[in-house]
Motif scaffolding. Sequence first.
Motif, PDB file in Angstrom:
ATOM      1  N   GLN A  42       0.770   3.104  -0.084  1.00  0.00           N
ATOM      2  CA  GLN A  42       0.130   1.084  -0.687  1.00  0.00           C
ATOM      3  C   GLN A  42       0.669   0.003  -0.912  1.00  0.00           C
ATOM      4  N   LEU A  43       1.834   0.701  -1.879  1.00  0.00           N
ATOM      5  CA  LEU A  43       2.635  -0.527  -2.526  1.00  0.00           C
ATOM      6  C   LEU A  43       4.087  -1.262  -0.817  1.00  0.00           C
ATOM      7  N   ALA A  44       4.069  -0.106  -0.233  1.00  0.00           N
ATOM      8  CA  ALA A  44       4.926  -0.732   0.917  1.00  0.00           C
ATOM      9  C   ALA A  44       4.220  -0.893   2.196  1.00  0.00           C
ATOM     10  N   GLY A  45       2.991  -0.700   1.889  1.00  0.00           N
ATOM     11  CA  GLY A  45       1.855  -1.236   3.568  1.00  0.00           C
ATOM     12  C   GLY A  45       2.691  -0.285   4.444  1.00  0.00           C
ATOM     13  N   ALA A  46       2.449   0.632   4.561  1.00  0.00           N
ATOM     14  CA  ALA A  46       2.458   1.625   5.114  1.00  0.00           C
ATOM     15  C   ALA A  46       1.076   2.334   4.947  1.00  0.00           C
ATOM     16  N   SER A  47       1.077   3.220   6.589  1.00  0.00           N
ATOM     17  CA  SER A  47      -0.414   4.225   6.628  1.00  0.00           C
ATOM     18  C   SER A  47      -0.387   5.444   5.392  1.00  0.00           C
ATOM     19  N   VAL A  48      -0.749   6.267   4.980  1.00  0.00           N
ATOM     20  CA  VAL A  48      -0.443   7.455   4.294  1.00  0.00           C
ATOM     21  C   VAL A  48       0.151   8.634   4.850  1.00  0.00           C
ATOM     22  N   ASP A  49      -0.341   8.404   6.207  1.00  0.00           N
ATOM     23  CA  ASP A  49       0.022   9.292   7.195  1.00  0.00           C
ATOM     24  C   ASP A  49       1.056   9.445   7.542  1.00  0.00           C
ATOM     25  N   HIS A  50       1.683   8.048   7.809  1.00  0.00           N
ATOM     26  CA  HIS A  50       3.065   7.575   8.047  1.00  0.00           C
ATOM     27  C   HIS A  50       4.684   8.349   7.136  1.00  0.00           C
ATOM     28  N   TYR A  51       4.034   7.893   5.306  1.00  0.00           N
ATOM     29  CA  TYR A  51       4.447   7.808   5.097  1.00  0.00           C
ATOM     30  C   TYR A  51       4.468   9.114   4.575  1.00  0.00           C
ATOM     31  N   THR A  52       4.185   9.750   4.210  1.00  0.00           N
ATOM     32  CA  THR A  52       3.659  11.249   4.556  1.00  0.00           C
ATOM     33  C   THR A  52       4.279  12.410   5.371  1.00  0.00           C
ATOM     34  N   ARG A  53       4.848  12.111   6.747  1.00  0.00           N
ATOM     35  CA  ARG A  53       5.260  12.225   7.215  1.00  0.00           C
ATOM     36  C   ARG A  53       6.468  12.219   7.567  1.00  0.00           C
ATOM     37  N   MET A  54       7.597  10.403   6.533  1.00  0.00           N
ATOM     38  CA  MET A  54       8.898  10.492   6.259  1.00  0.00           C
ATOM     39  C   MET A  54       9.154  11.519   5.233  1.00  0.00           C
ATOM     40  N   GLU A  55       7.715  12.183   4.177  1.00  0.00           N
ATOM     41  CA  GLU A  55       8.585  12.434   3.371  1.00  0.00           C
ATOM     42  C   GLU A  55       8.708  14.194   3.614  1.00  0.00           C
TER      43      GLU A  55
END
Length: 279
Positions: A42-55
């Motif tokens: 949310q803070l980065a303006g990204a989708s949760v799915d996209h950020y989760t994949r990066m992690e």
Amino acid sequence: MDRAELADFLRRCRARLEPADAGLTAGTRRRTPGLRREEVAQLAGASVDHYTRMEQGRGSRPSRQMLSALARALRLSEDERDHLFHLAGEEPPRDRSGPGQHVRPGLLMVLDRLHDAPAQIFSDRGEVLAQNALAVALVGAARPGHNHIRAWFTEPAGRALFPPEDHGAQSRIHVAQLRAVFATRPDDARLVALVRELRGASEEFRELWAEHRVAMRRAEHKRFLHPVVGALDLQCEVLLSAACGQSLVIHTARPGSEAYERLQLLRVVGVQEFAPRWR
């Protein structure tokens, strides 16, 4: 790109950051320390799915824009931001012609703690670098790379947030500030390009630029016409950070005043979609 190291770095940076550090409410039922993935997204303006994949060390290579957004969301220092870029296989930003767009964590920390006053961080070129929740509710969320001086002269519909009789004064303030900054960095490529663009796109800007007025924006009285809570007469305070060419702009109202009550209402109303809106 080192996916495993990038994933590990993101997880560890998220774990060390408490919700209050990012201006968020802690809430209840937090089983582990740090922010949740959805909060960072949310803070980065990204989708949760996209950020989760990066992690998880999966997904596509993050863009430079996304890396910059993550650096702000995770409150990274400049060295940590550079490390993030290197792990993603990107060269860190190197803006030798003037101040960059990376906001120092300390300045973001001040912004996060301003819960009852709309506040934004700007570069001296006019780029919106960060906003708190109440600023988003007041003026709308700034899109990535948004420059409020460019928008003022090229997106006239956005001026609806201000009384028409104030438009001329706001135009003069914007141009005088840009003139002052331009004189200090005439070789700043982005600044030169912005001035060239605005001189070609706006007759009003061209005429005001020719007047050669110079003034840095500091304290001023500012009036807003919000589509939900109505007219707001606010005091605008500008805190300059000369070392990094950035400013923290805060709008306040005297406690007990009508504007103060309307700001409190705006906190309740929260972020909604209104158009047109000045951003």
